[in-house]
Design a protein around this motif. Structure first.
Motif, PDB file in Angstrom:
ATOM      1  N   GLY A 276      -4.514  -8.267  -8.363  1.00  0.00           N
ATOM      2  CA  GLY A 276      -5.296  -7.593  -9.379  1.00  0.00           C
ATOM      3  C   GLY A 276      -5.602  -8.555 -10.506  1.00  0.00           C
ATOM      4  N   TYR A 277      -6.881  -8.722 -10.822  1.00  0.00           N
ATOM      5  CA  TYR A 277      -7.305  -9.639 -11.878  1.00  0.00           C
ATOM      6  C   TYR A 277      -7.877  -8.850 -13.044  1.00  0.00           C
ATOM      7  CZ  TYR A 277      -6.858 -13.188  -8.259  1.00  0.00           C
ATOM      8  OH  TYR A 277      -6.377 -14.003  -7.263  1.00  0.00           O
ATOM      9  N   GLY A 278      -7.393  -9.167 -14.253  1.00  0.00           N
ATOM     10  CA  GLY A 278      -7.846  -8.473 -15.439  1.00  0.00           C
ATOM     11  C   GLY A 278      -8.940  -9.224 -16.157  1.00  0.00           C
ATOM     12  N   THR A 279      -9.130  -8.911 -17.418  1.00  0.00           N
ATOM     13  CA  THR A 279     -10.143  -9.531 -18.249  1.00  0.00           C
ATOM     14  C   THR A 279      -9.978 -11.043 -18.252  1.00  0.00           C
ATOM     15  OG1 THR A 279     -10.166  -7.574 -19.663  1.00  0.00           O
ATOM     16  CG2 THR A 279     -11.115  -9.587 -20.568  1.00  0.00           C
ATOM     17  N   GLY A 280     -11.077 -11.758 -18.040  1.00  0.00           N
ATOM     18  CA  GLY A 280     -11.027 -13.209 -18.007  1.00  0.00           C
ATOM     19  C   GLY A 280     -10.464 -13.774 -16.722  1.00  0.00           C
ATOM     20  N   GLY A 281     -10.295 -12.926 -15.697  1.00  0.00           N
ATOM     21  CA  GLY A 281      -9.776 -13.395 -14.419  1.00  0.00           C
ATOM     22  C   GLY A 281      -8.293 -13.655 -14.412  1.00  0.00           C
ATOM     23  N   ILE A 282      -7.563 -13.108 -15.395  1.00  0.00           N
ATOM     24  CA  ILE A 282      -6.118 -13.334 -15.465  1.00  0.00           C
ATOM     25  C   ILE A 282      -5.425 -12.471 -14.423  1.00  0.00           C
ATOM     26  CG2 ILE A 282      -4.079 -13.197 -16.941  1.00  0.00           C
ATOM     27  CD1 ILE A 282      -5.962 -13.475 -19.343  1.00  0.00           C
ATOM     28  N   TRP A 283      -4.511 -13.065 -13.701  1.00  0.00           N
ATOM     29  CA  TRP A 283      -3.783 -12.396 -12.628  1.00  0.00           C
ATOM     30  C   TRP A 283      -2.831 -11.368 -13.222  1.00  0.00           C
ATOM     31  CZ3 TRP A 283      -2.684 -16.226  -8.134  1.00  0.00           C
ATOM     32  CH2 TRP A 283      -2.699 -15.541  -6.905  1.00  0.00           C
ATOM     33  N   ARG A 284      -3.050 -10.097 -12.950  1.00  0.00           N
ATOM     34  CA  ARG A 284      -2.211  -9.030 -13.476  1.00  0.00           C
ATOM     35  C   ARG A 284      -1.375  -8.349 -12.405  1.00  0.00           C
ATOM     36  NH1 ARG A 284      -1.330 -10.992 -17.829  1.00  0.00           N
ATOM     37  NH2 ARG A 284      -2.909 -10.900 -19.450  1.00  0.00           N
ATOM     38  N   LEU A 285      -1.698  -8.552 -11.148  1.00  0.00           N
ATOM     39  CA  LEU A 285      -0.943  -7.960 -10.049  1.00  0.00           C
ATOM     40  C   LEU A 285      -0.859  -8.985  -8.933  1.00  0.00           C
ATOM     41  CD1 LEU A 285       0.305  -5.694  -8.272  1.00  0.00           C
ATOM     42  CD2 LEU A 285      -2.031  -4.928  -7.798  1.00  0.00           C
ATOM     43  N   MET A 286       0.368  -9.220  -8.471  1.00  0.00           N
ATOM     44  CA  MET A 286       0.561 -10.087  -7.310  1.00  0.00           C
ATOM     45  C   MET A 286       1.707  -9.521  -6.497  1.00  0.00           C
ATOM     46  SD  MET A 286       1.621 -14.090  -7.004  1.00  0.00           S
ATOM     47  CE  MET A 286       1.780 -14.873  -5.398  1.00  0.00           C
ATOM     48  N   ASN A 287       1.420  -9.170  -5.281  1.00  0.00           N
ATOM     49  CA  ASN A 287       2.449  -8.665  -4.391  1.00  0.00           C
ATOM     50  C   ASN A 287       2.012  -8.983  -2.969  1.00  0.00           C
ATOM     51  OD1 ASN A 287       4.813  -7.450  -3.601  1.00  0.00           O
ATOM     52  ND2 ASN A 287       4.158  -5.364  -4.026  1.00  0.00           N
ATOM     53  N   GLN A 288       2.902  -8.817  -2.035  1.00  0.00           N
ATOM     54  CA  GLN A 288       2.522  -8.965  -0.644  1.00  0.00           C
ATOM     55  C   GLN A 288       3.392  -8.053   0.207  1.00  0.00           C
ATOM     56  OE1 GLN A 288       3.101 -13.214  -0.197  1.00  0.00           O
ATOM     57  NE2 GLN A 288       4.986 -12.926   0.949  1.00  0.00           N
ATOM     58  N   VAL A 289       2.863  -7.708   1.356  1.00  0.00           N
ATOM     59  CA  VAL A 289       3.523  -6.754   2.232  1.00  0.00           C
ATOM     60  C   VAL A 289       4.559  -7.480   3.074  1.00  0.00           C
ATOM     61  CG1 VAL A 289       3.198  -5.099   4.103  1.00  0.00           C
ATOM     62  CG2 VAL A 289       1.464  -5.305   2.301  1.00  0.00           C
ATOM     63  N   SER A 290       5.791  -7.012   3.010  1.00  0.00           N
ATOM     64  CA  SER A 290       6.823  -7.567   3.876  1.00  0.00           C
ATOM     65  C   SER A 290       6.539  -7.164   5.317  1.00  0.00           C
ATOM     66  CB  SER A 290       8.200  -7.048   3.456  1.00  0.00           C
ATOM     67  OG  SER A 290       8.517  -7.478   2.156  1.00  0.00           O
ATOM     68  N   ARG A 291       6.707  -8.111   6.222  1.00  0.00           N
ATOM     69  CA  ARG A 291       6.429  -7.846   7.630  1.00  0.00           C
ATOM     70  C   ARG A 291       7.745  -7.781   8.395  1.00  0.00           C
ATOM     71  NH1 ARG A 291       4.163 -12.145   9.939  1.00  0.00           N
ATOM     72  NH2 ARG A 291       4.524 -13.487   8.136  1.00  0.00           N
ATOM     73  N   PRO A 292       8.261  -6.573   8.666  1.00  0.00           N
ATOM     74  CA  PRO A 292       9.498  -6.476   9.438  1.00  0.00           C
ATOM     75  C   PRO A 292       9.345  -6.972  10.863  1.00  0.00           C
ATOM     76  CG  PRO A 292       8.551  -4.299   9.047  1.00  0.00           C
ATOM     77  CD  PRO A 292       7.765  -5.252   8.222  1.00  0.00           C
ATOM     78  N   SER A 293       8.114  -6.971  11.372  1.00  0.00           N
ATOM     79  CA  SER A 293       7.837  -7.475  12.717  1.00  0.00           C
ATOM     80  C   SER A 293       6.355  -7.788  12.805  1.00  0.00           C
ATOM     81  CB  SER A 293       8.230  -6.422  13.774  1.00  0.00           C
ATOM     82  OG  SER A 293       7.470  -5.241  13.597  1.00  0.00           O
ATOM     83  N   ALA A 294       5.939  -8.388  13.916  1.00  0.00           N
ATOM     84  CA  ALA A 294       4.530  -8.741  14.076  1.00  0.00           C
ATOM     85  C   ALA A 294       3.656  -7.518  14.293  1.00  0.00           C
ATOM     86  CB  ALA A 294       4.362  -9.719  15.236  1.00  0.00           C
ATOM     87  N   THR A 295       4.258  -6.448  14.776  1.00  0.00           N
ATOM     88  CA  THR A 295       3.525  -5.197  14.999  1.00  0.00           C
ATOM     89  C   THR A 295       4.263  -4.081  14.271  1.00  0.00           C
ATOM     90  OG1 THR A 295       2.647  -5.923  17.131  1.00  0.00           O
ATOM     91  CG2 THR A 295       2.748  -3.542  16.726  1.00  0.00           C
ATOM     92  N   GLN A 296       3.513  -3.301  13.505  1.00  0.00           N
ATOM     93  CA  GLN A 296       4.122  -2.285  12.657  1.00  0.00           C
ATOM     94  C   GLN A 296       3.228  -1.050  12.615  1.00  0.00           C
ATOM     95  OE1 GLN A 296       7.028  -2.127  10.820  1.00  0.00           O
ATOM     96  NE2 GLN A 296       6.403  -0.071  10.218  1.00  0.00           N
TER      97      GLN A 296
END
Length: 590
Positions: free
Chosen positions: A236-256
């Motif tokens: 998620g990028y806010g005003t001026g392109g500042i990064w306000r949200l950074m997350n990623q999905v944990s992958r318990p396996s290759a297929t979910q």
């Protein structure tokens, strides 16, 4: 008495940001000896040496054997169990065996501490040590004996994808499309699908939302995938392109099959946030459905010195009191299992019989809360005395298990929340000055425990080419000037690779005339390279070439985050092959 060559004065750090003259007084000229005839070869070793880890000590012994055969003599030990040394009942048998085995093979073992960016292993000792960010003006309505949050965020456009491609597909990224086979979707008759992508081009769902500054928001969606070999990123990028949200999905396996994904973020000064959900180069197929967002409040609310909470009428500014008007506010679901989570149901404030609030009245609450980033990373507060005491105890414990000649590495790294609480902000004008001061304090502790001990540190939070600049994630203002807190004899573990590597190496060698405030000292450096490139020889060759003409390089550290040691030998061999050319580039009489 503290050695001034190790630790510049506090006054110098504070005022050097504003005066080049005082900076010159603070920073004595420095020089470095010529490079070693052969490069130092280190590797970064991540494990947990708890006796409950049944893979140890066999795993570490196997890596030590392999590394030693390839010529490595230095191991940086990044071990969650190192924090457990502060616990009197911790069983150190496995740790002792690993360290003893390494030393018997001629490998020095350097322990890590001061992990201010990923501080979970410190914060577990005291939840109030975490850094907290401010949310301002969350609106609540009196309803019965409760305060109910008034959600200011309109529903996302077409979050369930039932209205075709409306709202999410405007980037036209290749391979991102609509799946109208209801059997593939989480709910309804349509969902988004992201198809395999061998090109490396971004594949993203995108929507821009309107938010209220300094409020907290919760994003939720459902995802499933087959044959996936890469992380799904949420940004998620806010005003001026500042990064306000950074997350990623944990992958318990290759297929979910379908699973729910939550993220939270604070808008800070932004009034819009550009949301992205997607991937880059990957194999496998990903489906996304039922995306929603809402304003939330008081989740992981922090109650400690430096994190005040205020309840007031937003119209006439009348303040209400905890205890008599509103029950004391806390979050009973916060800090489960000894760490802060990304999302749980926020608490609902309750009203006592003595309250002056009336039914239907709107009140506002300003508060501070812990918002982990990048999965569950929780930075520690840099002015918290308890953390500094913890670090002193930790370094005292190190003297029992590690040779002083091996040094200590500080793992200041990717500190995405800093200078946020009132205590930190009131003591230092900028985050850069705060970090410089904290680095001095921690260096002072190390010197007091083990006088003359060699210190090492990750580069990124002191590198203006990397993270020591304005608007770094949720850090307000600037981190510039953090480098003024580095002791002169600190060795930099420089992991800025790729296009910016040469510039970063030159910065720490005092060769960057554009730095503000100036950085004129020549630090010794070790390139923390490889970074799971899967081509050790190419990585080493390119990394050493980037250092040509830059004095102070001691060698390299094979750095893997996926425990990929398959390239240990090729990385070492290529480093040794490239080393004579580096030496010639900085020593004129060779």
């Amino acid at each position: 008495m503290m050695r001034m060559s190790r630790l510049p004065s506090y006054a110098c750090v504070v005022f050097a940001l504003f005066s080049l003259y005082l900076y010159a007084v603070c920073s004595a000229s420095s020089s470095v000896p010529p490079p070693p005839a052969q490069p130092q070869l280190w590797w970064y070793h991540r494990t947990t040496s708890s006796v409950s880890n049944h893979a140890e000590p066999a795993f570490s012994k196997g890596v030590i054997d392999e590394a030693r055969a390839a010529g490595y003599t230095g191991m940086v030990l990044a071990d969650n169990a190192l924090s457990d040394l502060n616990r009197p009942d911790f069983n150190t048998a496995t740790l002792k065996e690993i360290v003893s085995y390494a030393e018997s093979k001629g490998v020095k073992v350097t322990p890590t501490t001061a992990n201010y960016g990923y501080s979970n292993s410190m914060v577990v000792f005291n939840r109030t040590w975490a850094e907290a960010d401010q949310s301002v003006g969350a609106r609540f309505k009196v309803a019965g004996s409760s305060l109910l949050l008034q959600n200011s965020l309109p529903p996302l456009v077409n979050g369930n994808f039932e209205n075709g491609k409306t709202g999410w597909f405007s980037l036209n990224d290749e391979g991102v499309t609509l799946d109208t086979d209801a059997s593939h979707c989480h709910g309804g008759s349509a969902c988004a699908v992201i198809e395999p992508n061998p090109t490396g081009k971004p594949q993203r769902l995108y929507q821009k939302i309107t938010v209220v500054p300094y409020r907290t928001y919760h994003l939720r969606f459902w995802v499933k995938y087959t044959g996936l070999n890469s992380d799904i990123k949420i940004s998620g990028y806010g005003t001026g392109g500042i990064w306000r949200l950074m997350n990623q999905v944990s992958r318990p396996s290759a297929t979910q099959d379908w699973m729910m994904v939550d993220s939270t973020f604070i808008s800070f000064e932004s009034d819009t946030i550009s949301l992205y959900i997607g991937l880059e180069e990957h194999a496998g197929t990903v489906w996304v459905d039922d995306i929603s967002a809402e304003e939330i409040a008081l989740m992981n609310v922090m109650r400690r010195d430096g994190t005040p909470l205020r309840i007031y009428n937003p119209v006439n500014n009348v303040t209400y009191n905890e205890g008599s008007d509103v029950d004391t506010i806390s979050d009973p679901l916060s800090f489960p299992h000894g760490q802060y989570d990304i999302y749980h149901t926020p608490p609902v404030p309750k009203l006592p019989a003595s309250t002056k609030l009336t039914q239907g009245e709107i009140v506002a609450i300003d508060y501070y809360a812990v918002i982990p980033s990048y999965k569950d990373a929780t930075p520690a507060c840099m002015t918290e005395p308890g953390v500094l005491d913890y670090l002193r105890t930790n370094m005292i414990q190190f003297t029992k298990y590690f040779n002083k000649s091996s040094g200590i590495m500080f793992t200041y790294d990717e500190i995405r929340h800093m200078h946020s609480c009132q205590r930190c902000a009131s003591k230092f004008p900028t985050a850069g000055e705060l970090l410089a001061w904290n680095t001095q304090q921690v260096s002072n502790i190390a010197e007091g425990v083990s006088p003359g001990i060699q210190l090492y540190v990750w580069s990124d939070m002191f590198d203006p080419v990397e993270n020591a600049h304005d608007h770094y994630y949720d850090v307000p203002g600037t981190i510039a000037g953090s480098w003024l807190g580095l002791p002169d004899d600190m060795i930099i573990m420089n992991w800025h690779l790729g296009d910016g590597e040469s510039a970063a190496l030159k910065f720490f060698a005092g060769m960057d005339s554009t730095a503000s405030p100036p950085q004129t000292r020549t630090f010794q450096q070790i390139i923390a390279g490889y970074y799971d490139s899967h081509n050790g020889a190419q990585s080493a060759t390119e990394e050493i070439e980037a250092a040509h003409g830059v004095p102070g390089l001691l060698g390299v550290m094979y750095t893997t985050w996926g425990n990929d040691f398959s390239q240990l030998r090729s990385y070492a061999d290529a480093t040794k092959a490239a080393w004579p050319a580096y030496v010639k580039s900085v020593v004129t009489d060779v």
